[in-house]
Design a protein around this motif. Structure first.
Motif, PDB file in Angstrom:
ATOM      1  N   ALA A   1       0.849  -1.191   0.000  1.00 56.63           N
ATOM      2  CA  ALA A   1       0.000   0.000   0.000  1.00 56.63           C
ATOM      3  C   ALA A   1       0.885   1.242   0.000  1.00 56.63           C
ATOM      4  CB  ALA A   1      -0.909  -0.004   1.222  1.00 56.63           C
ATOM      5  N   ILE A   2       0.390   2.312  -0.596  1.00 58.69           N
ATOM      6  CA  ILE A   2       1.196   3.522  -0.804  1.00 58.69           C
ATOM      7  C   ILE A   2       0.966   4.524   0.325  1.00 58.69           C
ATOM      8  CG2 ILE A   2       1.733   5.380  -2.402  1.00 58.69           C
ATOM      9  CD1 ILE A   2       2.390   2.572  -3.465  1.00 58.69           C
ATOM     10  N   SER A   3       2.037   4.839   1.009  1.00 59.28           N
ATOM     11  CA  SER A   3       2.015   5.828   2.089  1.00 59.28           C
ATOM     12  C   SER A   3       2.383   7.212   1.567  1.00 59.28           C
ATOM     13  CB  SER A   3       3.018   5.448   3.187  1.00 59.28           C
ATOM     14  OG  SER A   3       2.646   4.269   3.860  1.00 59.28           O
ATOM     15  N   SER A   4       1.945   8.224   2.277  1.00 60.37           N
ATOM     16  CA  SER A   4       2.326   9.599   1.949  1.00 60.37           C
ATOM     17  C   SER A   4       3.826   9.784   2.160  1.00 60.37           C
ATOM     18  CB  SER A   4       1.569  10.574   2.848  1.00 60.37           C
ATOM     19  OG  SER A   4       2.229  11.818   2.909  1.00 60.37           O
ATOM     20  N   PRO A   5       4.588  10.156   1.126  1.00 63.73           N
ATOM     21  CA  PRO A   5       6.020  10.411   1.321  1.00 63.73           C
ATOM     22  C   PRO A   5       6.285  11.482   2.373  1.00 63.73           C
ATOM     23  CG  PRO A   5       5.535  10.206  -1.013  1.00 63.73           C
ATOM     24  CD  PRO A   5       4.214  10.243  -0.300  1.00 63.73           C
ATOM     25  N   LYS A   6       5.422  12.487   2.415  1.00 59.45           N
ATOM     26  CA  LYS A   6       5.571  13.548   3.415  1.00 59.45           C
ATOM     27  C   LYS A   6       5.451  12.972   4.823  1.00 59.45           C
ATOM     28  CE  LYS A   6       3.275  17.843   4.906  1.00 59.45           C
ATOM     29  NZ  LYS A   6       2.153  18.773   4.594  1.00 59.45           N
ATOM     30  N   ALA A   7       4.466  12.097   5.029  1.00 59.91           N
ATOM     31  CA  ALA A   7       4.269  11.503   6.346  1.00 59.91           C
ATOM     32  C   ALA A   7       5.377  10.519   6.693  1.00 59.91           C
ATOM     33  CB  ALA A   7       2.908  10.814   6.403  1.00 59.91           C
ATOM     34  N   LEU A   8       5.859   9.764   5.703  1.00 64.07           N
ATOM     35  CA  LEU A   8       6.977   8.842   5.949  1.00 64.07           C
ATOM     36  C   LEU A   8       8.189   9.598   6.463  1.00 64.07           C
ATOM     37  CD1 LEU A   8       6.786   6.538   2.778  1.00 64.07           C
ATOM     38  CD2 LEU A   8       6.278   5.855   5.130  1.00 64.07           C
ATOM     39  N   ALA A   9       8.471  10.738   5.839  1.00 62.40           N
ATOM     40  CA  ALA A   9       9.626  11.538   6.258  1.00 62.40           C
ATOM     41  C   ALA A   9       9.402  12.141   7.636  1.00 62.40           C
ATOM     42  CB  ALA A   9       9.898  12.626   5.225  1.00 62.40           C
ATOM     43  N   ALA A  10       8.221  12.708   7.852  1.00 62.92           N
ATOM     44  CA  ALA A  10       7.947  13.355   9.136  1.00 62.92           C
ATOM     45  C   ALA A  10       7.939  12.349  10.278  1.00 62.92           C
ATOM     46  CB  ALA A  10       6.600  14.085   9.069  1.00 62.92           C
ATOM     47  N   GLY A  11       7.478  11.129   9.999  1.00 60.94           N
ATOM     48  CA  GLY A  11       7.403  10.093  11.032  1.00 60.94           C
ATOM     49  C   GLY A  11       8.641   9.228  11.100  1.00 60.94           C
ATOM     50  N   ARG A  12       9.695   9.603  10.361  1.00 62.38           N
ATOM     51  CA  ARG A  12      10.957   8.836  10.361  1.00 62.38           C
ATOM     52  C   ARG A  12      10.643   7.336  10.308  1.00 62.38           C
ATOM     53  NH1 ARG A  12      14.833  10.343  14.960  1.00 62.38           N
ATOM     54  NH2 ARG A  12      16.399   9.652  13.446  1.00 62.38           N
ATOM     55  N   ALA A  13       9.993   6.954   9.216  1.00 62.35           N
ATOM     56  CA  ALA A  13       9.392   5.629   9.112  1.00 62.35           C
ATOM     57  C   ALA A  13      10.385   4.481   9.219  1.00 62.35           C
ATOM     58  CB  ALA A  13       8.622   5.524   7.793  1.00 62.35           C
ATOM     59  N   ASP A  14      11.648   4.728   8.912  1.00 59.91           N
ATOM     60  CA  ASP A  14      12.644   3.652   8.957  1.00 59.91           C
ATOM     61  C   ASP A  14      13.476   3.668  10.229  1.00 59.91           C
ATOM     62  OD1 ASP A  14      11.645   3.039   6.492  1.00 59.91           O
ATOM     63  OD2 ASP A  14      13.365   3.797   5.357  1.00 59.91           O
ATOM     64  N   VAL A  15      13.066   4.479  11.195  1.00 64.11           N
ATOM     65  CA  VAL A  15      13.764   4.542  12.481  1.00 64.11           C
ATOM     66  C   VAL A  15      12.808   4.053  13.561  1.00 64.11           C
ATOM     67  CG1 VAL A  15      14.950   6.012  14.144  1.00 64.11           C
ATOM     68  CG2 VAL A  15      15.140   6.496  11.685  1.00 64.11           C
ATOM     69  N   LEU A  16      13.086   2.872  14.104  1.00 63.26           N
ATOM     70  CA  LEU A  16      12.185   2.270  15.083  1.00 63.26           C
ATOM     71  C   LEU A  16      12.559   2.760  16.475  1.00 63.26           C
ATOM     72  CD1 LEU A  16      11.930  -1.361  13.667  1.00 63.26           C
ATOM     73  CD2 LEU A  16      10.840   0.750  12.891  1.00 63.26           C
ATOM     74  N   SER A  17      12.183   3.993  16.739  1.00 63.35           N
ATOM     75  CA  SER A  17      12.614   4.678  17.960  1.00 63.35           C
ATOM     76  C   SER A  17      11.585   4.628  19.077  1.00 63.35           C
ATOM     77  CB  SER A  17      12.929   6.138  17.637  1.00 63.35           C
ATOM     78  OG  SER A  17      11.792   6.775  17.064  1.00 63.35           O
ATOM     79  N   GLU A  18      10.394   4.064  18.793  1.00 68.45           N
ATOM     80  CA  GLU A  18       9.339   4.028  19.795  1.00 68.45           C
ATOM     81  C   GLU A  18       8.997   2.587  20.154  1.00 68.45           C
ATOM     82  OE1 GLU A  18       5.999   6.451  18.975  1.00 68.45           O
ATOM     83  OE2 GLU A  18       7.178   8.164  18.280  1.00 68.45           O
ATOM     84  N   ASN A  19       8.403   2.417  21.313  1.00 68.98           N
ATOM     85  CA  ASN A  19       8.018   1.083  21.759  1.00 68.98           C
ATOM     86  C   ASN A  19       6.551   1.066  22.156  1.00 68.98           C
ATOM     87  OD1 ASN A  19      10.612  -0.481  21.809  1.00 68.98           O
ATOM     88  ND2 ASN A  19      11.208   1.225  23.125  1.00 68.98           N
TER      89      ASN A  19
END
Length: 555
Positions: free
Chosen positions: A200-218
């Protein structure tokens, strides 16, 4: 009253497609699509729908979470290029209105739906598609190890760090509404694979803002990115909230398609079958998934609606050949011989669940009617253990707690019965219960000390490759299975044009896997949902492609 007579509505979807493998790419969809994205209805949906789930989602970034509860939510929020026809199961237009394939099957050009925006207001276009494909292709190894729910490798074989082995080659934005995806080789199931929630296609803007490839939360034991707690797509529902017990979505007022009747969805987790049942009886929820045998009988007595899905999953006992005692084929064969599948199915699965001797469901071509099966023979199991020199080495048996899966109802009870059967032939079983929310999937799918484990696979599209490639297409941490010949055959079969040769290749693969017993397939389960009288119809799907705009409610 029997269980069968209690069913008010049946779910027999994908009936045509499940009888054959995925076909080659058609030049374009068979039905015309509107030229522009105009909402099908101007009436704003106002109904609230509350659905009981068997567990909380593990994450809401579909590229990194492949559990059923996560996908149930993300299917409402995000859309892919290609959807699934409810009747035939064939690929159908979604964010792409049409497509063409090159003669060699290595290039697909998609025309995109105009006028579509992501929930954050940014435009959906060809560049957004390529941003997503390039993200998946370039997932770093460290991220893949943290998030074993990534689907890209199981479909496209490798990421950019092994680009020469990957089926994916490139994504090119030819114009704002025209995108081309190039492959390194023919992949017959490519269009079907694009229907997976992972693509599924995510918003590139949201991917960047949410640091989608950094698993920094639990969240519990799960490592997530900020994006995975607040996904942004183009779908009919927008993310609203996620707390300790529920996920809330609201209707997307700018959705390009039909918004249906439901304005607010609450997905509420009940980790025990009886609490889900009671919530339905008390009117707290409008429906729930993962009906168990015990629930079924109680629902029948109360006259509640039950919808069964066609069987499109396999439940199995996994074995890890990295554990030394399980390297011995005779020990694995003994384990298969020790399991009384008929008793397990009769006691814990819904009526008409079929016994499994392989990992491809019988309605798919590639199913092998003659796949070898050892059957149930405890005496022979004990003989093989003696021949193997088994001396009572302990086998850690992992099983999930506080969850029910579509392919595995009441796992604690299933574990107890299998453990009893294995112990009866002399195996030394050490129980390792793991709460589902405490990372059960990651524990049993990663390298480790799990000798045995309970799990299953729910198919997402109607192709034998969808079952065999993710499980046995390469060595993985779940089984420690190493058979280069099988790996090579799977790789070849997925690129063959649909037809007799491809079917026969998958039949051969099924037989070869059965002979080496890397896991024991137990059942092709029938899963079921329960619904309140408020629900007129529910879009039940064997591949769980259930979008709630298609739920119909009484006024």
């Amino acid at each position: 009253m029997t269980r069968r007579t209690a069913i008010k509505t049946g779910a027999v979807l994908l009936g045509l497609t499940l009888t054959s493998c995925t076909g080659e790419a058609a030049p374009s969809p068979s039905s015309p699509e509107p030229a522009s994205a105009t909402p099908a209805s101007s009436t704003a949906p106002t109904a609230t729908f509350t659905f009981g789930t068997a567990a909380q989602p593990l994450g809401l970034d579909p590229a990194l979470a492949n559990d059923a509860e996560s996908q149930r939510v993300t299917r409402q929020i995000l859309e892919g290029l290609v959807g699934v026809n409810e009747t035939t199961g064939e690929p159908t237009p979604l964010l792409a209105t049409e497509w063409t394939a090159s003669p060699d099957g290595r290039s697909y050009t998609f025309s995109l739906r105009p006028g579509v925006k992501f929930h954050d207001g940014s435009p959906f276009n060809a560049q957004a598609v390529c941003t997503n494909f390039e993200r998946w292709f370039h997932f770093p190894q460290a991220l893949r190890q943290q998030a074993p729910g990534s689907t890209f490798k199981g479909v496209f074989k490798e990421h950019s760090d092994e680009a020469g082995l990957s089926v994916f080659k490139a994504c090119t934005a030819l114009s704002p509404l025209l995108v081309r995806i190039d492959l390194t080789e023919r992949f017959t199931g490519f269009l079907q694979a694009l229907t997976l929630p992972a693509f599924a296609i995510s918003s590139p803007k949201a991917l960047a803002a949410g640091r989608a490839d950094v698993l920094s939360e639990n969240r519990g034991s799960q490592s997530l990115s900020a994006y995975a707690t607040h996904p942004v797509g183009t779908g009919p529902y927008r993310f609203s909230a996620w707390d300790s017990t529920s996920v809330t979505l609201v209707s997307n007022r700018n959705y390009w398609g039909d918004r249906g009747q439901i304005g607010t969805i609450h997905f509420v987790a009940y980790d025990h079958p009886q609490t889900r049942l009671q919530a339905l009886l008390d009117g707290k929820i409008d429906g729930y998934d993962a009906v168990t045998v015990g629930n079924f009988d109680q629902l029948v007595k109360r006259g509640k609606q039950i919808i069964q899905r066609d069987p499109f999953s396999v439940m199995y006992l996994g074995m890890n050949q990295e554990v030394p005692v399980l390297e011995d084929l005779k020990v694995r064969q003994a384990i298969e011989l020790a399991i009384d599948k008929d008793t397990l199915i009769r006691r814990f699965f819904i009526d008409n669940t079929a016994q499994a001797s392989q990992f491809v469901p019988p309605k798919l071509s590639g199913f092998n009617n003659n796949a070898p099966a050892l059957g149930y023979d405890p005496s022979k199991a004990m003989e093989l253990l003696a021949e193997a020199g088994y001396k009572g080495q302990p086998l850690k048996f992992y099983y999930p707690m506080n969850v029910d899966r579509p392919y595995l109802p009441t796992p604690e009870k299933v574990y107890a019965e299998i453990s009893r059967q294995l112990t009866a032939v002399g195996l030394n079983i050490k129980p390792v219960p793991v709460d589902w929310a405490d990372g059960y999937l990651q524990k049993v799918q990663s390298p480790g000390d799990h000798a045995l484990h309970l799990l299953g696979w729910n198919g997402s599209y109607s192709d034998a490759d969808n079952f065999l490639a993710p499980l046995f297409g390469e060595k993985n941490g779940e089984f420690g299975y190493q058979d280069p010949q099988v790996f090579s055959k799977i790789d070849r079969a997925r690129g063959l044009p649909d037809g007799k040769e491809r079917t026969e290749q998958y039949q051969t693969i099924n037989a070869q896997i059965a002979q080496t017993v890397p896991a024991v397939p137990i059942a092709f389960p029938i899963s079921a949902l329960a619904l309140s009288d408020r629900v007129i119809s529910y879009p039940a799907s064997p591949v769980l492609n259930e979008v709630f705009t298609k739920v119909q409610l009484r006024p």
